[in-house]
Design an enzyme around this catalytic site. Structure first.
Site, PDB file in Angstrom:
ATOM      1  N   HIS A 140     -23.015 -20.384   0.926  1.00 35.62           N
ATOM      2  CA  HIS A 140     -22.362 -19.324   0.685  1.00 35.62           C
ATOM      3  C   HIS A 140     -20.929 -19.512  -0.379  1.00 35.62           C
ATOM      4  O   HIS A 140     -20.723 -18.273  -0.955  1.00 35.62           O
ATOM      5  CB  HIS A 140     -21.772 -18.325   2.332  1.00 35.62           C
ATOM      6  CG  HIS A 140     -20.549 -17.869   2.577  1.00 35.62           C
ATOM      7  ND1 HIS A 140     -21.125 -16.726   2.347  1.00 35.62           N
ATOM      8  CD2 HIS A 140     -19.393 -17.875   2.682  1.00 35.62           C
ATOM      9  CE1 HIS A 140     -20.123 -15.510   2.418  1.00 35.62           C
ATOM     10  NE2 HIS A 140     -18.948 -16.382   2.388  1.00 35.62           N
ATOM     11  N   GLU A 141     -20.170 -20.318  -0.029  1.00 38.06           N
ATOM     12  CA  GLU A 141     -18.788 -20.775  -0.352  1.00 38.06           C
ATOM     13  C   GLU A 141     -19.054 -21.032  -1.315  1.00 38.06           C
ATOM     14  O   GLU A 141     -18.226 -21.150  -2.778  1.00 38.06           O
ATOM     15  CB  GLU A 141     -18.567 -22.239   0.286  1.00 38.06           C
ATOM     16  CG  GLU A 141     -18.062 -22.237   1.827  1.00 38.06           C
ATOM     17  CD  GLU A 141     -17.118 -21.082   2.070  1.00 38.06           C
ATOM     18  OE1 GLU A 141     -16.196 -20.933   1.289  1.00 38.06           O
ATOM     19  OE2 GLU A 141     -17.083 -20.556   3.318  1.00 38.06           O
TER      20      GLU A 141
ATOM     21  N   HIS B  85     -19.089 -17.569  -3.802  1.00 36.66           N
ATOM     22  CA  HIS B  85     -17.965 -17.756  -3.916  1.00 36.66           C
ATOM     23  C   HIS B  85     -17.255 -18.199  -5.232  1.00 36.66           C
ATOM     24  O   HIS B  85     -16.672 -16.516  -6.126  1.00 36.66           O
ATOM     25  CB  HIS B  85     -16.627 -17.953  -2.644  1.00 36.66           C
ATOM     26  CG  HIS B  85     -16.538 -17.292  -1.954  1.00 36.66           C
ATOM     27  ND1 HIS B  85     -16.038 -15.640  -1.681  1.00 36.66           N
ATOM     28  CD2 HIS B  85     -16.367 -17.624  -0.260  1.00 36.66           C
ATOM     29  CE1 HIS B  85     -16.704 -15.359  -0.397  1.00 36.66           C
ATOM     30  NE2 HIS B  85     -16.908 -16.206   0.462  1.00 36.66           N
TER      31      HIS B  85
ATOM     32  N   GLU C  94     -17.467 -10.927   1.277  1.00 33.76           N
ATOM     33  CA  GLU C  94     -17.916 -11.321   1.660  1.00 33.76           C
ATOM     34  C   GLU C  94     -18.981 -11.538   1.789  1.00 33.76           C
ATOM     35  O   GLU C  94     -20.563 -11.629   2.077  1.00 33.76           O
ATOM     36  CB  GLU C  94     -17.312 -11.298   3.192  1.00 33.76           C
ATOM     37  CG  GLU C  94     -15.979 -11.953   3.590  1.00 33.76           C
ATOM     38  CD  GLU C  94     -15.827 -13.360   2.790  1.00 33.76           C
ATOM     39  OE1 GLU C  94     -16.726 -14.186   3.281  1.00 33.76           O
ATOM     40  OE2 GLU C  94     -15.109 -13.883   2.065  1.00 33.76           O
TER      41      GLU C  94
END
Length: 293
Positions: free
Chosen positions: A137-138, A141, A211
């Site tokens: 997930h990071e 980003h 997100e």
């Protein structure tokens, strides 16, 4: 899963940037009436350059985090190395923050200059698959480049808040200055307040969408949407066990965390993230799509 460019996210980033630029113009025009255009431009330029080049270091400092080597955290490095390769990204700097708050965030100005930070609370809370889901997930980003956009976008909000909070100090309280000097200061504070509120809301709207985009991207990188969904539930429930003083110490990083620190109706209303329930629901939908594909 195949990585797909999120044009919805890109469109929102462009629109947010355009609207914030318009706010910049208004903000500078008003402040220049009593501070001076050159001084305002110089101050904002220095602030923006500092935030652009040192935002990752400031984020790590605010969390009490430090860069860690492969010898210190070999398994964490191994996971990030493998996921970075799957995401077709340069391996980011790896950092760890010693706090009981189970969370993670990404920072940096580009894909080549990025940092992924996890907390010791997160490492103790998640299993291996869940941790990989959060790390993916990071990295999403970073791949989406929304970390840089959020960093720049938050600059104007921060500067406007400083004027709102400390602008009264420029109110000509002594010497030969008359009461008339208060008028431009009051106007500047009011305009700064409006700028802060608008930029605050723009950042929140962008942050909530990004997100969802990072959840989809993280699922594409790891190929395991269920692991990220499980991690989100675990982190969300784990927040309740963290002492309030620890939560207060890290709340300023809310916009960058995988799960925000929030409490009460107002906290949820102005949250930088969509609800965990909605995020988990979408990830479960992705998981079902993979199973039927």
């Amino acid at each position: 899963m195949e990585w797909k460019t999120d044009w919805g996210l890109r469109g929102r980033m462009v629109l947010t940037g355009f609207l914030l630029f318009a706010l910049y113009i208004v903000f500078v025009a008003v402040l220049s009436q009593y501070v001076g255009l050159f001084a305002i431009v110089a101050i904002m330029g220095l602030f923006s350059l500092g935030q652009f080049f040192f935002s990752d270091k400031l984020a790590l400092y605010s969390m009490g985090a430090k860069e860690v080597s492969e010898q210190e955290y070999p398994e964490l490095h191994r996971k990030i190395t493998r996921l970075s390769q799957q995401a077709d990204l340069p391996k980011p700097t790896v950092a760890v923050a010693d706090t009981r708050v189970p969370n993670a965030f990404a920072a940096g100005r580009s894909q080549k200059n990025s940092t992924v930070c996890v907390t010791t609370g997160l490492l103790r809370t998640l299993d291996d698959e869940e941790l990989e889901g959060v790390l993916a997930h990071e990295l999403a980003h970073v791949k989406n480049r929304d970390v840089m956009v959020m960093t720049i976008a938050s600059f104007l909000s921060t500067l406007a808040f400083i004027v709102v909070r400390w602008g009264w100090l420029f109110g000509g309280g002594g010497g030969n200055r008359g009461g008339g000097n208060q008028a431009p200061v009051i106007v500047a504070i009011l305009v700064s307040l409006v700028v802060w509120v608008i930029s605050f809301m723009l950042i929140r709207l962008l942050s909530r969408y990004r997100e969802f985009a990072a959840d989809r991207g993280g699922a594409a990188i790891s190929g395991n949407p269920g692991a990220l969904a499980s991690a989100l539930v675990t982190i969300d429930s784990g927040m309740e066990k963290v002492p309030k003083e620890d939560l207060r110490d890290t709340a300023e990083m809310n916009a960058f965390f995988v799960i925000p620190i929030r409490s009460g109706f107002i906290g949820k209303l102005f949250s930088t993230h969509p609800s965990t329930e909605k995020r988990v629901e979408r990830l479960r939908d992705l998981e079902r799509e993979l199973e039927t594909a």
